[in-house]
Design a protein around this motif. Structure first.
Motif, PDB file in Angstrom:
ATOM      1  N   TRP A 184       1.016  -1.266  -0.027  1.00  0.00           N
ATOM      2  CA  TRP A 184       0.077   0.024   0.097  1.00  0.00           C
ATOM      3  C   TRP A 184       0.820   1.164   0.078  1.00  0.00           C
ATOM      4  CZ3 TRP A 184      -4.031  -0.965   4.525  1.00  0.00           C
ATOM      5  CH2 TRP A 184      -5.163  -1.707   4.106  1.00  0.00           C
ATOM      6  N   HIS A 185       0.555   2.275  -0.877  1.00  0.00           N
ATOM      7  CA  HIS A 185       1.239   3.516  -0.700  1.00  0.00           C
ATOM      8  C   HIS A 185       0.164   4.289  -0.120  1.00  0.00           C
ATOM      9  CE1 HIS A 185       4.212   6.290  -1.871  1.00  0.00           C
ATOM     10  NE2 HIS A 185       3.372   7.102  -1.546  1.00  0.00           N
ATOM     11  N   ILE A 186       0.236   4.576   1.180  1.00  0.00           N
ATOM     12  CA  ILE A 186      -0.774   5.378   2.023  1.00  0.00           C
ATOM     13  C   ILE A 186      -0.663   6.738   1.572  1.00  0.00           C
ATOM     14  CG2 ILE A 186      -1.769   5.867   4.293  1.00  0.00           C
ATOM     15  CD1 ILE A 186      -0.584   3.384   5.250  1.00  0.00           C
ATOM     16  N   PRO A 187      -1.681   7.338   0.925  1.00  0.00           N
ATOM     17  CA  PRO A 187      -1.688   8.713   0.600  1.00  0.00           C
ATOM     18  C   PRO A 187      -1.252   9.682   1.666  1.00  0.00           C
ATOM     19  CG  PRO A 187      -3.877   8.160   0.432  1.00  0.00           C
ATOM     20  CD  PRO A 187      -3.154   6.739   0.645  1.00  0.00           C
ATOM     21  N   VAL A 188      -0.590  10.645   1.425  1.00  0.00           N
ATOM     22  CA  VAL A 188      -0.420  11.782   2.201  1.00  0.00           C
ATOM     23  C   VAL A 188       0.740  11.036   3.127  1.00  0.00           C
ATOM     24  CG1 VAL A 188      -0.961  13.685   3.731  1.00  0.00           C
ATOM     25  CG2 VAL A 188      -2.665  13.009   2.051  1.00  0.00           C
ATOM     26  N   LEU A 189       0.384  10.257   4.009  1.00  0.00           N
ATOM     27  CA  LEU A 189       1.485   9.845   5.081  1.00  0.00           C
ATOM     28  C   LEU A 189       2.505   9.083   4.662  1.00  0.00           C
ATOM     29  CD1 LEU A 189      -0.849   8.197   7.494  1.00  0.00           C
ATOM     30  CD2 LEU A 189       0.338  10.367   7.799  1.00  0.00           C
ATOM     31  N   GLY A 190       2.292   8.491   3.344  1.00  0.00           N
ATOM     32  CA  GLY A 190       3.354   7.816   2.552  1.00  0.00           C
ATOM     33  C   GLY A 190       4.272   8.636   1.808  1.00  0.00           C
ATOM     34  N   ASP A 191       3.963  10.033   1.687  1.00  0.00           N
ATOM     35  CA  ASP A 191       4.828  10.818   1.201  1.00  0.00           C
ATOM     36  C   ASP A 191       5.639  11.647   2.058  1.00  0.00           C
ATOM     37  OD1 ASP A 191       3.618  10.077  -1.481  1.00  0.00           O
ATOM     38  OD2 ASP A 191       1.782  11.474  -1.204  1.00  0.00           O
TER      39      ASP A 191
ATOM     40  N   PRO B  81       8.893  12.453   3.811  1.00  0.00           N
ATOM     41  CA  PRO B  81      10.106  11.959   3.583  1.00  0.00           C
ATOM     42  C   PRO B  81      10.470  11.153   4.601  1.00  0.00           C
ATOM     43  CG  PRO B  81       9.820  14.482   3.953  1.00  0.00           C
ATOM     44  CD  PRO B  81       8.661  14.221   3.709  1.00  0.00           C
ATOM     45  N   VAL B  82      11.505  10.423   4.384  1.00  0.00           N
ATOM     46  CA  VAL B  82      12.165   9.456   5.371  1.00  0.00           C
ATOM     47  C   VAL B  82      10.958   8.465   6.069  1.00  0.00           C
ATOM     48  CG1 VAL B  82      13.747   9.009   7.419  1.00  0.00           C
ATOM     49  CG2 VAL B  82      14.024  10.962   5.887  1.00  0.00           C
ATOM     50  N   ILE B  83      10.060   9.254   6.994  1.00  0.00           N
ATOM     51  CA  ILE B  83       9.220   8.512   7.721  1.00  0.00           C
ATOM     52  C   ILE B  83       8.160   7.517   6.878  1.00  0.00           C
ATOM     53  CG2 ILE B  83       7.221   8.678   9.445  1.00  0.00           C
ATOM     54  CD1 ILE B  83       8.837  10.932  10.801  1.00  0.00           C
ATOM     55  N   GLY B  84       7.599   8.238   5.510  1.00  0.00           N
ATOM     56  CA  GLY B  84       6.922   7.771   4.790  1.00  0.00           C
ATOM     57  C   GLY B  84       7.114   6.247   4.366  1.00  0.00           C
ATOM     58  N   PRO B  85       8.302   6.105   3.653  1.00  0.00           N
ATOM     59  CA  PRO B  85       8.909   4.860   3.175  1.00  0.00           C
ATOM     60  C   PRO B  85       9.045   4.037   4.495  1.00  0.00           C
ATOM     61  CG  PRO B  85      10.436   6.623   2.290  1.00  0.00           C
ATOM     62  CD  PRO B  85       9.175   7.371   3.209  1.00  0.00           C
ATOM     63  N   ILE B  86       9.631   4.263   5.594  1.00  0.00           N
ATOM     64  CA  ILE B  86       9.731   3.497   6.630  1.00  0.00           C
ATOM     65  C   ILE B  86       8.546   2.949   7.347  1.00  0.00           C
ATOM     66  CG2 ILE B  86      10.609   3.423   8.949  1.00  0.00           C
ATOM     67  CD1 ILE B  86      12.642   5.270   8.340  1.00  0.00           C
ATOM     68  N   VAL B  87       7.470   3.699   7.376  1.00  0.00           N
ATOM     69  CA  VAL B  87       6.255   3.302   8.132  1.00  0.00           C
ATOM     70  C   VAL B  87       5.111   3.143   7.259  1.00  0.00           C
ATOM     71  CG1 VAL B  87       4.773   3.823  10.073  1.00  0.00           C
ATOM     72  CG2 VAL B  87       7.190   4.671  10.129  1.00  0.00           C
ATOM     73  N   PHE B  88       5.052   3.750   6.149  1.00  0.00           N
ATOM     74  CA  PHE B  88       3.561   3.908   5.330  1.00  0.00           C
ATOM     75  C   PHE B  88       3.583   3.386   4.263  1.00  0.00           C
ATOM     76  CE2 PHE B  88       3.366   7.352   8.840  1.00  0.00           C
ATOM     77  CZ  PHE B  88       2.645   6.736   9.760  1.00  0.00           C
ATOM     78  N   GLN B  89       4.514   2.576   3.744  1.00  0.00           N
ATOM     79  CA  GLN B  89       4.495   1.920   2.400  1.00  0.00           C
ATOM     80  C   GLN B  89       4.665   0.455   2.233  1.00  0.00           C
ATOM     81  OE1 GLN B  89       7.222   4.043  -0.173  1.00  0.00           O
ATOM     82  NE2 GLN B  89       6.427   6.111   0.364  1.00  0.00           N
ATOM     83  N   HIS B  90       3.813  -0.182   3.230  1.00  0.00           N
ATOM     84  CA  HIS B  90       3.971  -1.540   3.275  1.00  0.00           C
ATOM     85  C   HIS B  90       2.901  -2.289   2.979  1.00  0.00           C
ATOM     86  CE1 HIS B  90       7.933  -1.479   5.363  1.00  0.00           C
ATOM     87  NE2 HIS B  90       7.196  -0.671   6.156  1.00  0.00           N
ATOM     88  N   ASP B  91       2.982  -3.738   2.927  1.00  0.00           N
ATOM     89  CA  ASP B  91       1.684  -4.464   2.325  1.00  0.00           C
ATOM     90  C   ASP B  91       0.738  -4.373   3.704  1.00  0.00           C
ATOM     91  OD1 ASP B  91       2.135  -7.173   4.029  1.00  0.00           O
ATOM     92  OD2 ASP B  91       4.049  -6.518   3.492  1.00  0.00           O
ATOM     93  N   PRO B  92      -0.477  -4.740   3.308  1.00  0.00           N
ATOM     94  CA  PRO B  92      -1.572  -4.611   4.391  1.00  0.00           C
ATOM     95  C   PRO B  92      -1.388  -5.494   5.394  1.00  0.00           C
ATOM     96  CG  PRO B  92      -2.389  -4.985   2.059  1.00  0.00           C
ATOM     97  CD  PRO B  92      -1.126  -4.926   1.913  1.00  0.00           C
ATOM     98  N   MET B  93      -0.813  -6.524   5.445  1.00  0.00           N
ATOM     99  CA  MET B  93      -0.748  -7.521   6.499  1.00  0.00           C
ATOM    100  C   MET B  93       0.093  -6.874   7.643  1.00  0.00           C
ATOM    101  SD  MET B  93      -2.401  -9.991   6.584  1.00  0.00           S
ATOM    102  CE  MET B  93      -1.917 -11.077   7.945  1.00  0.00           C
ATOM    103  N   VAL B  94       1.065  -5.913   7.341  1.00  0.00           N
ATOM    104  CA  VAL B  94       1.785  -5.274   8.258  1.00  0.00           C
ATOM    105  C   VAL B  94       1.046  -4.385   9.357  1.00  0.00           C
ATOM    106  CG1 VAL B  94       3.625  -3.387   8.627  1.00  0.00           C
ATOM    107  CG2 VAL B  94       4.127  -5.039   6.944  1.00  0.00           C
TER     108      VAL B  94
END
Lengths: 360, 304
Positions: B125-132, B134-147
C-alpha cells in the motif's frame, strides 16, 4: 456423561498398556494417512513394520536397526533424566552436533596418527565434553539468571547447525577433497573409526547406548540422586524441604543428557556417517523426545521404544523406495504416535466414570 | 545515505516487514499464555499455516484467501492441542512439542508439489499523504496490508486484555484457574478460545513468511521463527506493548545481519546467520524477570 476422576496413584496397568494402545491407534490412523496418499494401507504398513524384520532383505535391514536405534536410545535416555525432574532439554539435536564436531575435531587434528589407544578415547572424551558444554549453556543460564531452558536449548540447535555448516565448508573440509564440502572420512581411519563390525551394524554408539541403559536404570533404582530427580518432578515443594539442591539437579540433568547426546553424535559422525557434512544430522535429537515419552521415561522402555522408532525410519525408507511413499509421511506418523500416547495417557492418571447428568 | 553498503531508511523499512511474522505468532501466544496455557507448538502451527496459506494463495491467485486459510489451518492445529491438554489433560510441554514435530512433518508432506513456486503478488500500500512524508513515509507507511493488520491485532489484544470484561475473565483464568472456576467461569471454554486464537495468529505469521516475506515455499521455511515468538512473549513480560518492541528489536537484528551478508562484510555468513538466535538468548537472559501468569502451564482438572 463421562467424567474423569483422579486416581490416587497412576495405574500400573495403563502405564504399560498405553504405549501399546498408542502404537495400535497410530497404525490405524497411519493406514488412513497412507490411504489418503493413494497407497494400499495394508501394503504400506507391511512394508514399514514387517519387511525390515522378516522380509527377503532383512539381513540388510537388521543392522540398520542398531545404527538408527543407538543414537535414539542414547539421546532419549539423557532426556528422560531431565524430563522426570521437569527440566526440559529439547536442544539435544544441538548437543549431538557439537559432540560430533568436537570429537571429529580431535580425530582430524590427530590425523594421520595410527595410535587408536590415544585417538579414539580422546574423541570419546571430546564428544562427551562437547555435548556437555553445549548443554551447560542453558543449564548455567537457568541456574544463574532463571532463563527458560526450553527456549535457550532450542535456540542453540540453530546456532549449532550454523557452526556445523561453517565447519563442514571451512575448517574441517577435506584438504584432499577437490573442493567438495565435508571432512575426511573418519570411518575409514583405523585410529578413529567408531565401527566395531560394520557388516552387523555394530559400532561404539550401540555399546554406549546399552551402557547408558544400565547407568540410568541404576541411577533411578539405587541412587539417591535418581530419587531426588523423581521427587523434584513429582513434588517440587517436598523436594525443596528435604534439602534437594535445585541448581545441582538442573546442571546434572542437562549435563548428563548433553554428554549422552554428544557421544551419540560423535559415534555417528565417526561411523555410519563418516564425514562431517552440512546435513549429517537427521533430527535424531527431536525424534528422541518421542522415544523418551513412548518408553515411559524408563530405561528399558526407552530401549524398546528406540528400537521401534528405528524400525519406522527403516520401514519408511523401504516404503519410500518400493512404494514411493513420501519420506515426510513417516515424520507425520511419528508425530501422531506421540499425540496418541499423550491422549491415551489420561487413563493412567484418571479413571473414566459414567455420571448421570445432574446427579452429583 | 549509505553506511558500508547499508541504507538506513531501507533497513528500517524492511525491519517492519521482518518483524511482522514473529509479531503475529507472538501476539497469539501471548493471549494463550495469559489464559494460563503454554503452547510450545507455535513453530508447528506456523509452518502448517505457511504451507496451507501458500497452497491456497497460489490455487486461487489471491494472497488474502491464503491468509484466511492459513489462519483456519493454524486454528485447526491448535484445536488438536486444546483437546489434548484441556480434555485429555495431557502435559502441555509434551503436547506442544508433539504439535511442532507433527506440524513439521505434515508441512513437508503437504508442501511437496509446491517447492520453488512463486506466490501471487501482494502489492504494498502506498498510503496517500502519510506515505509521501520524507524518510518516515517509506519506513512506516509504504508496506503491504498485513503489516498493518498485525499492528491492528496487537492493538486489539491490548484493548481486549486491559479494557474489556472478556479480557478480565481471560486474565483471571490465567492467574488462578481454581478461583476463576469457583466464580463460575468455564476455564476450559476460555482456554479453548484462547488456544484457537493463538493458532490462527501463528498460521497468519507462517503464511506471511511464505506469501510475502520469502515469497515462495521452501522446506523448513520458518527456521525457528515460532520459537523466537515464544521467547519474545517472555521478553515482553506478557504485555502487548512490550511485545511490539521485542518483535521490532528482533526484526532489526534479522534485517541487519541479512544486509551485512549482502554487503559482503568480512564475517562468515554462518556467523551472521546465527546472530538472531544468539540475540534471542541474550534477550531471554536479560529479561528473565517474573510476570508470568500464575497458572501458566498447569493442568486444570475440576474435581467435584
Amino acid at each position: 456423561m463421562l467424567s474423569l476422576e483422579k486416581r490416587p496413584q497412576p495405574s500400573r496397568t495403563w502405564t504399560l498398556a498405553s504405549p501399546i494402545v498408542a502404537v495400535l491407534l497410530t497404525m490405524i490412523a497411519g493406514a488412513g494417512l497412507f490411504a489418503a496418499l493413494g497407497q494400499d494401507p495394508i501394503e504400506a504398513l507391511t512394508k514399514i513394520f514387517y519387511e525390515p524384520l522378516f522380509g527377503e532383505f532383512s539381513f540388510f535391514y537388521l543392522p540398520q536397526l542398531l545404527i538408527k536405534g543407538a543414537p535414539l536410545v542414547a539421546i532419549a535416555l539423557g532426556l528422560s533424566i531431565g524430563f522426570r525432574a521437569g527440566i526440559w532439554n529439547i536442544g539435544a539435536e544441538g548437543q549431538y552436533i557439537i559432540g560430533a564436531l568436537c570429537g571429529a575435531g580431535v580425530a582430524l587434528a590427530l590425523y594421520p596418527s595410527e595410535a587408536r589407544w590415544l585417538v579414539f578415547p580422546a574423541m570419546l572424551l571430546a564428544g562427551a565434553l562437547g555435548g556437555f558444554a553445549w548443554a551447560m549453556i542453558p543449564g548455567l543460564l537457568r541456574v544463574r539468571f532463571g532463563t527458560n531452558e526450553i527456549l535457550v536449548s532450542l535456540m542453540l540447535v540453530y546456532v549449532a547447525e550454523q557452526l556445523l555448516a561453517s565447519m563442514a565448508l571451512g575448517l574441517m573440509r577435506n584438504p584432499d577433497g577437490q573442493g567438495f564440502p565435508g571432512s575426511r572420512n573418519m570411518a575409514r581411519m583405523d585410529a578413529a573409526t567408531s565401527w566395531i563390525d560394520q557388516s552387523n551394524g555394530m559400532h561404539w554408539g550401540v555399546v554406549i547406548a546399552l551402557i547408558g541403559v544400565i547407568f540410568v536404570y541404576v541411577l533411578f533404582a539405587k541412587h539417591i540422586l535418581g530419587f531426588q530427580i523423581k521427587l523434584a518432578g513429582q513434588a517440587p515443594r517436598a523436594a525443596a524441604f528435604s534439602g534437594v539442591n535445585p541448581a545441582r539437579l538442573v546442571l546434572f540433568c542437562l549435563g548428563a543428557s548433553g554428554a549422552l547426546a554428544g557421544l551419540a553424535g560423535l559415534t555417528e559422525v565417526a561411523g555410519p556417517s563418516g564425514i562431517v557434512s552440512i546435513d549429517f544430522n537427521v533430527g535424531y535429537g527431536f525424534t528422541a523426545i518421542i522415544v523418551a515419552f513412548l518408553g515411559r521415561l524408563h530405561p528399558v522402555g526407552i530401549l524398546l521404544a528406540g528400537t521401534l522408532m528405528a524400525l519406522t525410519y527403516i520401514g519408511g525408507d523401504v516404503a519410500q523406495s518400493s512404494l514411493g511413499l513420501p519420506g515426510a509421511a513417516i515424520q507425520v506418523f511419528q508425530g501422531m504416535l506421540l499425540f496418541f500416547l499423550l491422549a491415551v495417557d489420561v487413563l493412567t492418571n484418571y479413571r473414566v466414570r459414567l455420571r448421570e447428568r445432574g446427579a452429583a | 545515505m549509505d553506511f558500508g553498503g547499508v541504507n538506513p531508511v531501507l533497513l528500517l523499512a524492511s525491519l517492519m516487514v521482518a518483524a511482522t511474522p514473529i509479531m503475529l505468532a507472538a501476539i497469539g501466544e501471548l493471549v494463550v499464555e495469559r489464559a494460563g496455557v503454554l503452547n510450545l507448538g507455535v513453530e508447528g502451527m506456523m509452518i502448517v499455516g505457511s504451507v496451507l496459506g501458500f497452497v491456497a494463495a497460489t490455487g486461487t491467485d489471491s494472497a488474502w484467501v491464503g491468509f484466511v486459510v492459513a489462519a483456519l489451518g493454524g486454528a485447526g492445529m491448535a484445536v488438536l492441542f486444546g483437546v489434548l491438554t484441556q480434555f485429555f489433560l495431557s502435559n502441555q510441554v509434551a503436547t506442544g512439542l508433539a504439535l511442532t514435530l507433527f506440524g513439521l512433518g505434515l508441512a513437508s508432506l503437504m508442501g511437496q508439489g509446491y517447492l520453488g513456486i512463486k506466490a501471487p503478488s501482494f502489492p504494498d500500500w502506498h498510503i496517500p499523504v502519510l506515505g509521501d512524508i520524507p524518510v518516515i513515509g517509506p519506513i512506516v507507511f509504504q508496506h503491504d496490508p498485513m503489516v498493518y493488520v498485525g499492528l491492528g491485532i496487537v492493538a486489539g489484544v491490548w484493548w481486549f486484555l486491559n479494557r474489556t470484561r472478556g479480557g478480565l475473565i481471560l486474565r483471571a483464568v490465567g492467574e488462578n484457574h481454581e478461583a476463576a472456576h469457583g466464580l463460575g467461569y468455564s476455564v476450559r471454554r476460555v482456554r479453548m478460545l484462547a488456544i484457537m486464537f493463538g493458532g490462527a495468529c501463528a498460521g497468519l505469521g507462517g503464511a506471511y513468511l511464505s506469501i510475502v516475506r520469502v515469497p515462495t515455499y521452501a522446506e523448513g521455511l520458518t527456521a525457528g521463527a515460532g520459537w523466537i515468538a515464544l521467547a519474545i512473549v517472555v521478553f515482553a513480560s506478557w504485555r502487548p506493548g512490550r511485545l511490539l518492541l521485542g518483535a521490532y528489536l528482533f526484526g532489526g537484528v534479522t534485517v541487519l545481519q541479512l544486509n551485512l551478508q549482502a554487503a559482503g562484510v568480512a564475517i562468515p555468513v554462518e556467523y551472521l546467520s546465527m546472530s538472531p538466535y544468539i540475540a534471542t538468548i541474550l534477550v531471554l537472559v536479560i529479561m528473565s524477570a517474573g510476570g508470568a501468569p500464575g497458572s501458566l502451564g498447569k493442568t486444570f482438572h475440576a474435581s467435584r
